[in-house]
Write a protein that holds these residues in place. Structure first.
Motif, PDB file in Angstrom:
ATOM      1  N   ALA A   1       4.253   1.844   6.852  1.00  0.00           N
ATOM      2  CA  ALA A   1       4.480   0.585   6.470  1.00  0.00           C
ATOM      3  C   ALA A   1       5.212   0.441   5.670  1.00  0.00           C
ATOM      4  CB  ALA A   1       3.632  -1.269   6.454  1.00  0.00           C
ATOM      5  N   ALA A   2       6.549   0.368   4.854  1.00  0.00           N
ATOM      6  CA  ALA A   2       6.344   0.275   3.214  1.00  0.00           C
ATOM      7  C   ALA A   2       5.958  -0.986   2.962  1.00  0.00           C
ATOM      8  CB  ALA A   2       7.969   0.276   3.146  1.00  0.00           C
ATOM      9  N   THR A   3       5.435  -0.927   1.540  1.00  0.00           N
ATOM     10  CA  THR A   3       4.231  -1.923   0.799  1.00  0.00           C
ATOM     11  C   THR A   3       5.896  -2.418   0.062  1.00  0.00           C
ATOM     12  OG1 THR A   3       4.667   0.149  -1.467  1.00  0.00           O
ATOM     13  CG2 THR A   3       2.748  -0.371   0.029  1.00  0.00           C
ATOM     14  N   ALA A   4       5.502  -3.460  -0.941  1.00  0.00           N
ATOM     15  CA  ALA A   4       6.547  -4.272  -1.467  1.00  0.00           C
ATOM     16  C   ALA A   4       6.966  -3.618  -3.053  1.00  0.00           C
ATOM     17  CB  ALA A   4       5.464  -5.234  -2.296  1.00  0.00           C
ATOM     18  N   THR A   5       6.961  -2.369  -3.039  1.00  0.00           N
ATOM     19  CA  THR A   5       6.812  -1.221  -4.340  1.00  0.00           C
ATOM     20  C   THR A   5       8.506  -0.631  -2.921  1.00  0.00           C
ATOM     21  OG1 THR A   5       5.679  -1.576  -5.126  1.00  0.00           O
ATOM     22  CG2 THR A   5       6.666   0.363  -6.039  1.00  0.00           C
ATOM     23  N   GLY A   6       7.596  -0.152  -2.061  1.00  0.00           N
ATOM     24  CA  GLY A   6       8.124   0.828  -1.486  1.00  0.00           C
ATOM     25  C   GLY A   6       9.420  -0.210  -0.863  1.00  0.00           C
ATOM     26  N   LEU A   7       9.716  -1.180  -0.301  1.00  0.00           N
ATOM     27  CA  LEU A   7      10.350  -2.050   0.016  1.00  0.00           C
ATOM     28  C   LEU A   7      11.739  -1.933  -0.929  1.00  0.00           C
ATOM     29  CD1 LEU A   7       9.307  -4.642   1.859  1.00  0.00           C
ATOM     30  CD2 LEU A   7      10.258  -2.898   2.794  1.00  0.00           C
ATOM     31  N   THR A   8      11.416  -2.288  -2.063  1.00  0.00           N
ATOM     32  CA  THR A   8      12.351  -2.108  -3.102  1.00  0.00           C
ATOM     33  C   THR A   8      12.841  -1.166  -4.034  1.00  0.00           C
ATOM     34  OG1 THR A   8      10.623  -4.289  -4.759  1.00  0.00           O
ATOM     35  CG2 THR A   8      12.521  -2.732  -6.012  1.00  0.00           C
TER      36      THR A   8
ATOM     37  N   VAL B   1       3.999  11.236   4.417  1.00  0.00           N
ATOM     38  CA  VAL B   1       3.671   9.466   4.504  1.00  0.00           C
ATOM     39  C   VAL B   1       2.549   9.293   3.855  1.00  0.00           C
ATOM     40  CG1 VAL B   1       2.160   8.172   6.022  1.00  0.00           C
ATOM     41  CG2 VAL B   1       4.111   8.778   7.045  1.00  0.00           C
ATOM     42  N   ASP B   2       1.211  10.982   4.010  1.00  0.00           N
ATOM     43  CA  ASP B   2       0.773  11.034   2.784  1.00  0.00           C
ATOM     44  C   ASP B   2       1.384  10.824   1.425  1.00  0.00           C
ATOM     45  OD1 ASP B   2      -1.086  11.502   4.343  1.00  0.00           O
ATOM     46  OD2 ASP B   2      -1.268  13.018   4.913  1.00  0.00           O
ATOM     47  N   ARG B   3       2.087  11.602   1.168  1.00  0.00           N
ATOM     48  CA  ARG B   3       2.701  11.518  -0.092  1.00  0.00           C
ATOM     49  C   ARG B   3       3.313  10.372  -0.573  1.00  0.00           C
ATOM     50  NH1 ARG B   3       2.923  16.191   1.705  1.00  0.00           N
ATOM     51  NH2 ARG B   3       5.782  16.149   2.645  1.00  0.00           N
ATOM     52  N   LEU B   4       4.187   9.813   0.436  1.00  0.00           N
ATOM     53  CA  LEU B   4       4.534   8.103   0.055  1.00  0.00           C
ATOM     54  C   LEU B   4       3.008   7.123  -0.466  1.00  0.00           C
ATOM     55  CD1 LEU B   4       7.350   7.602   2.189  1.00  0.00           C
ATOM     56  CD2 LEU B   4       7.542   8.481   0.261  1.00  0.00           C
ATOM     57  N   GLU B   5       2.414   7.001   0.763  1.00  0.00           N
ATOM     58  CA  GLU B   5       1.188   6.698   0.127  1.00  0.00           C
ATOM     59  C   GLU B   5       0.559   7.275  -1.014  1.00  0.00           C
ATOM     60  OE1 GLU B   5      -2.623   4.982   3.447  1.00  0.00           O
ATOM     61  OE2 GLU B   5      -1.863   7.314   3.109  1.00  0.00           O
ATOM     62  N   ALA B   6       0.334   7.690  -1.367  1.00  0.00           N
ATOM     63  CA  ALA B   6       0.355   8.766  -2.608  1.00  0.00           C
ATOM     64  C   ALA B   6       0.466   7.580  -4.212  1.00  0.00           C
ATOM     65  CB  ALA B   6      -0.467   9.734  -2.823  1.00  0.00           C
ATOM     66  N   ARG B   7       1.742   7.227  -3.439  1.00  0.00           N
ATOM     67  CA  ARG B   7       3.046   6.922  -4.762  1.00  0.00           C
ATOM     68  C   ARG B   7       3.047   5.476  -4.736  1.00  0.00           C
ATOM     69  NH1 ARG B   7       7.775   9.128  -5.560  1.00  0.00           N
ATOM     70  NH2 ARG B   7       8.147   7.150  -6.830  1.00  0.00           N
ATOM     71  N   GLY B   8       2.301   4.695  -4.004  1.00  0.00           N
ATOM     72  CA  GLY B   8       2.319   3.043  -3.703  1.00  0.00           C
ATOM     73  C   GLY B   8       3.370   2.693  -2.707  1.00  0.00           C
ATOM     74  N   LEU B   9       4.158   3.603  -2.226  1.00  0.00           N
ATOM     75  CA  LEU B   9       4.758   3.242  -1.475  1.00  0.00           C
ATOM     76  C   LEU B   9       4.974   3.157   0.601  1.00  0.00           C
ATOM     77  CD1 LEU B   9       7.987   5.326  -2.957  1.00  0.00           C
ATOM     78  CD2 LEU B   9       7.254   3.239  -4.101  1.00  0.00           C
TER      79      LEU B   9
END
Length: 148
Positions: A97-104, A73-81
């Motif tokens: 939670a997935a961000t809008a970019t993560g959902l895409t 989660v830390d790594r995905l959060e750092a990428r804005g996902l």
């Protein structure tokens, strides 16, 4: 009539299931790499694209240690996902939670997994339903792979 675990048909089915799983993971790893993600990161992002979750629930679903989930989660959060947010039901608990970019990104990953979709398209609706029902029965659930 009970089936022996070593009868030729059972062994063949087990081998075929193993081949399907191996091909799925191989394609999933390739699709993840196309988005500069590891397979574990892609699986976690796919899970969060369905709903925000507490770290403990993510660990249960991915069958791994909560400490591993925190790092992913830390790594995905750092990428804005992915982002962390308070749980509306218990503000002491943080949800990932997935961000809008993560959902895409999760949608692009799902769309790139052709390996299962193409062979399944050759089956009729009735055959796909029967396969789904048998897989659910094998997993001991009636509502999908997580039993709920």
């Amino acid at each position: 009539m009970a089936t022996s675990r070593t009868d030729p048909l059972t062994l063949e089915v087990v081998q075929l299931i193993g081949s399907v799983v191996a091909r799925y993971y191989e394609e999933y790893e390739h699709a993840a790499a196309e988005h500069s993600l590891t397979g574990a990161q892609a699986r976690l992002l796919g899970l969060l694209s369905l709903e925000p979750m507490a770290m403990r629930k993510i660990a249960q679903k991915l069958k791994c240690e909560p400490s591993n989930v925190t790092g992913i989660v830390d790594r995905l959060e750092a990428r804005g996902l992915v982002e962390r947010r308070p749980d509306p039901a218990d503000r002491r608990v943080k949800l990932a939670a997935a961000t809008a970019t993560g959902l895409t990104t999760a949608a692009l990953l799902r769309d790139s997994l052709d390996f299962a979709r193409e062979p399944l398209a050759e089956l009729s609706d009735a055959e796909r339903r029967a396969l789904r029902d048998m897989l659910q029965r094998m997993l001991g659930s009636g509502n999908g792979p997580d039993g709920g």
